[in-house]
Design a protein around this motif. Structure first.
Motif, mmCIF file in Angstrom:
data_model
loop_
_atom_site.group_PDB
_atom_site.id
_atom_site.type_symbol
_atom_site.label_atom_id
_atom_site.label_comp_id
_atom_site.label_asym_id
_atom_site.label_seq_id
_atom_site.Cartn_x
_atom_site.Cartn_y
_atom_site.Cartn_z
ATOM 1 N N ASN A 2 -9.258 37.982 5.041
ATOM 2 C CA ASN A 2 -7.842 38.038 4.714
ATOM 3 C C ASN A 2 -7.021 37.384 5.826
ATOM 4 O OD1 ASN A 2 -8.390 39.544 2.410
ATOM 5 N ND2 ASN A 2 -8.323 41.445 3.542
ATOM 6 N N ARG A 3 -6.048 36.596 5.431
ATOM 7 C CA ARG A 3 -5.131 35.981 6.389
ATOM 8 C C ARG A 3 -3.741 36.527 6.106
ATOM 9 N NH1 ARG A 3 -8.031 32.667 9.445
ATOM 10 N NH2 ARG A 3 -9.656 31.467 8.462
ATOM 11 N N PHE A 10 0.388 42.466 6.733
ATOM 12 C CA PHE A 10 -0.840 43.088 7.224
ATOM 13 C C PHE A 10 -0.824 44.606 7.093
ATOM 14 C CE2 PHE A 10 -2.978 45.189 10.824
ATOM 15 C CZ PHE A 10 -4.290 44.788 10.591
ATOM 16 N N TYR A 14 -3.779 47.365 6.445
ATOM 17 C CA TYR A 14 -4.202 48.261 7.519
ATOM 18 C C TYR A 14 -4.229 49.706 7.028
ATOM 19 C CZ TYR A 14 -4.336 50.456 12.120
ATOM 20 O OH TYR A 14 -4.693 51.210 13.200
ATOM 21 N N ALA A 74 -10.336 47.094 11.644
ATOM 22 C CA ALA A 74 -9.566 45.856 11.481
ATOM 23 C C ALA A 74 -9.447 45.102 12.802
ATOM 24 C CB ALA A 74 -8.178 46.177 10.919
ATOM 25 N N THR A 75 -9.667 45.785 13.905
ATOM 26 C CA THR A 75 -9.606 45.165 15.234
ATOM 27 C C THR A 75 -10.538 43.967 15.337
ATOM 28 O OG1 THR A 75 -9.078 47.275 16.243
ATOM 29 C CG2 THR A 75 -9.985 45.619 17.687
ATOM 30 N N LYS A 77 -11.297 41.698 13.175
ATOM 31 C CA LYS A 77 -10.802 40.478 12.541
ATOM 32 C C LYS A 77 -9.342 40.183 12.875
ATOM 33 C CE LYS A 77 -13.917 40.578 8.610
ATOM 34 N NZ LYS A 77 -14.026 40.649 7.150
ATOM 35 N N HIS A 78 -8.581 41.211 13.155
ATOM 36 C CA HIS A 78 -7.143 41.061 13.391
ATOM 37 C C HIS A 78 -6.739 41.904 14.606
ATOM 38 C CE1 HIS A 78 -7.066 39.381 9.344
ATOM 39 N NE2 HIS A 78 -7.733 40.443 8.951
ATOM 40 N N TYR A 81 -2.638 42.395 15.339
ATOM 41 C CA TYR A 81 -2.009 43.144 14.252
ATOM 42 C C TYR A 81 -2.579 44.560 14.173
ATOM 43 C CZ TYR A 81 0.504 39.219 12.055
ATOM 44 O OH TYR A 81 1.372 38.191 11.767
ATOM 45 N N SER A 82 -3.857 44.705 14.409
ATOM 46 C CA SER A 82 -4.487 46.019 14.352
ATOM 47 C C SER A 82 -3.950 46.933 15.450
ATOM 48 C CB SER A 82 -6.001 45.869 14.475
ATOM 49 O OG SER A 82 -6.613 47.121 14.446
#
Length: 100
Positions: A2-3, A10, A14, A74-75, A77-78, A81-82
């Motif tokens: 996911n982008r 996001f 999350y 999620a950390t 990949k993101h 944001y995570s």
């Protein structure tokens, strides 16, 4: 993968990754411990407490994901944001917007 163009895009993702209440509680506990260690770093002027804050915060969260949520944090990949999502979720739990 996911982008997301913005944090606003996001954050619903999350929250979906934190549907299990035990996982959310572990995140909350880890954030509280991390804040305590951050306070210790400020009071003692000892930067090692900052490392303890990071480790404790992520340790609680990852236990929640691997043993209760059964997903990858999620950390991985993101990361930015995570990290922000964790503190927004913490605030949302404190204010009652999200149930513990």
């Amino acid at each position: 993968m996911n982008r997301f163009a913005t944090f606003s895009e996001f954050y619903p993702y999350y929250l979906g990754e934190h549907a299990n209440p035990i996982c959310r509680r572990l995140h909350f506990a880890g954030s509280c411990v991390a804040l305590g260690f951050l306070a210790a770093a400020i009071v003692t002027l000892n930067a090692w407490w900052l490392l303890a804050a990071l480790v404790s915060g992520y340790a609680f969260a990852w236990v929640g994901h691997f043993f209760f949520e059964h997903n990858r944090p999620a950390t991985f990949k993101h990361p930015l944001y995570s990290f922000a999502g964790d503190w927004v979720m913490f605030k949302d739990m404190l204010t009652g917007r999200i149930r513990f």
